[in-house]
Design an enzyme around this catalytic site. Sequence first.
Site, mmCIF file in Angstrom:
data_model
loop_
_atom_site.group_PDB
_atom_site.id
_atom_site.type_symbol
_atom_site.label_atom_id
_atom_site.label_comp_id
_atom_site.label_asym_id
_atom_site.label_seq_id
_atom_site.Cartn_x
_atom_site.Cartn_y
_atom_site.Cartn_z
ATOM 1 N N HIS A 53 -2.735 7.266 7.089
ATOM 2 C CA HIS A 53 -1.875 8.000 6.395
ATOM 3 C C HIS A 53 -2.357 9.444 5.966
ATOM 4 O O HIS A 53 -2.164 10.406 5.957
ATOM 5 C CB HIS A 53 -1.132 7.378 5.004
ATOM 6 C CG HIS A 53 0.231 6.626 5.359
ATOM 7 N ND1 HIS A 53 1.332 7.200 6.183
ATOM 8 C CD2 HIS A 53 0.445 5.513 5.353
ATOM 9 C CE1 HIS A 53 2.107 6.350 6.194
ATOM 10 N NE2 HIS A 53 1.690 5.151 5.824
ATOM 11 N N HIS A 113 -4.617 0.831 7.366
ATOM 12 C CA HIS A 113 -3.115 1.498 7.794
ATOM 13 C C HIS A 113 -3.068 2.819 6.647
ATOM 14 O O HIS A 113 -2.303 3.962 6.910
ATOM 15 C CB HIS A 113 -2.009 0.619 7.351
ATOM 16 C CG HIS A 113 -0.793 0.883 7.478
ATOM 17 N ND1 HIS A 113 0.176 0.629 8.371
ATOM 18 C CD2 HIS A 113 0.122 1.805 6.622
ATOM 19 C CE1 HIS A 113 1.359 1.082 8.043
ATOM 20 N NE2 HIS A 113 1.293 1.778 7.239
ATOM 21 N N GLU A 114 -3.406 2.592 5.264
ATOM 22 C CA GLU A 114 -3.287 3.568 4.244
ATOM 23 C C GLU A 114 -4.170 4.771 4.396
ATOM 24 O O GLU A 114 -3.685 6.130 4.435
ATOM 25 C CB GLU A 114 -3.358 3.186 2.971
ATOM 26 C CG GLU A 114 -2.614 2.015 2.628
ATOM 27 C CD GLU A 114 -0.938 2.288 2.689
ATOM 28 O OE1 GLU A 114 -0.562 3.394 2.571
ATOM 29 O OE2 GLU A 114 -0.109 1.322 3.034
ATOM 30 N N CYS A 140 6.110 0.240 7.629
ATOM 31 C CA CYS A 140 5.823 1.166 6.642
ATOM 32 C C CYS A 140 6.838 1.673 5.937
ATOM 33 O O CYS A 140 8.191 1.886 6.365
ATOM 34 C CB CYS A 140 5.055 2.519 7.555
ATOM 35 S SG CYS A 140 4.693 3.889 6.871
ATOM 36 N N LEU A 141 6.662 2.058 4.335
ATOM 37 C CA LEU A 141 7.700 2.484 3.694
ATOM 38 C C LEU A 141 8.337 3.685 4.047
ATOM 39 O O LEU A 141 9.635 4.069 3.674
ATOM 40 C CB LEU A 141 7.126 2.559 2.202
ATOM 41 C CG LEU A 141 6.657 1.271 1.590
ATOM 42 C CD1 LEU A 141 5.931 1.447 0.196
ATOM 43 C CD2 LEU A 141 7.635 0.085 1.512
ATOM 44 N N GLN A 147 2.825 9.860 1.518
ATOM 45 C CA GLN A 147 4.237 9.192 1.354
ATOM 46 C C GLN A 147 4.925 9.725 0.056
ATOM 47 O O GLN A 147 6.017 9.381 0.338
ATOM 48 C CB GLN A 147 3.996 7.887 1.360
ATOM 49 C CG GLN A 147 3.598 7.339 2.719
ATOM 50 C CD GLN A 147 3.263 5.786 2.867
ATOM 51 O OE1 GLN A 147 2.215 5.282 2.289
ATOM 52 N NE2 GLN A 147 4.454 5.218 3.321
ATOM 53 N N GLY A 168 0.918 -1.016 0.186
ATOM 54 C CA GLY A 168 0.061 0.004 0.102
ATOM 55 C C GLY A 168 1.063 1.270 -0.121
ATOM 56 O O GLY A 168 2.059 1.049 0.476
#
Length: 196
Positions: free
Chosen positions: A151, A147-148, A105-106, A50, A45
């Site tokens: 963000h 999760h996304e 997380c990226l 991000q 995701g």
Amino acid sequence: MILPIVAYGDPVLRKKAVEIPQDYPELKELVANMFETMYGASGVGLAAPQIGKAIRLFVVDATPFADDEDLSDEEQERLRTFKKAFINPQILEETGDEWAFSEGCLSIPGINEDVFRCPIIKIKYQDEDFNEHVEEFDGLLARVIQHEYDHIEGILFTDKLSSLKKRIIKSKLAGISKGKVNADYRMRFPAVKKGR
């Protein structure tokens, strides 16, 4: 085009993202770039903050989870074929008993921690053609979407950890914002001066 992923500490990750108008320039190209960026970083995701854009958009491709042998054949197939962009999403309901799952997380490479989330969500969103959908998701799909979604609300998974866990990872997080991390994808670090 693969875009740099914004690291922990950048203010854009703390902004509540704004809605996307139908005339948003080159939206389909942006969505395609986000998928490419996500794949380049081996993610499932990626949210617009991000990549430095405080807009209500995230993409999900749950294919990597489909190989989990603990899942039913039905869930594996659902994950294997799930690829979607969520535009202007709004979670309407989160239900069921919260369960823990190790999340990463990226934007926060190298840190994975158990996060508790509800197993079922109902979400309203628009697709790339601005058609509106209301759908229910459960299990791992619900978790990735939550999760996304966090963000675009300015929330990171580390915010959901106990105060003890937060203290334990505090110096790691500070290091990430300064670029002291090994990530095998392009990143943009808030505490690193340009031109160095």
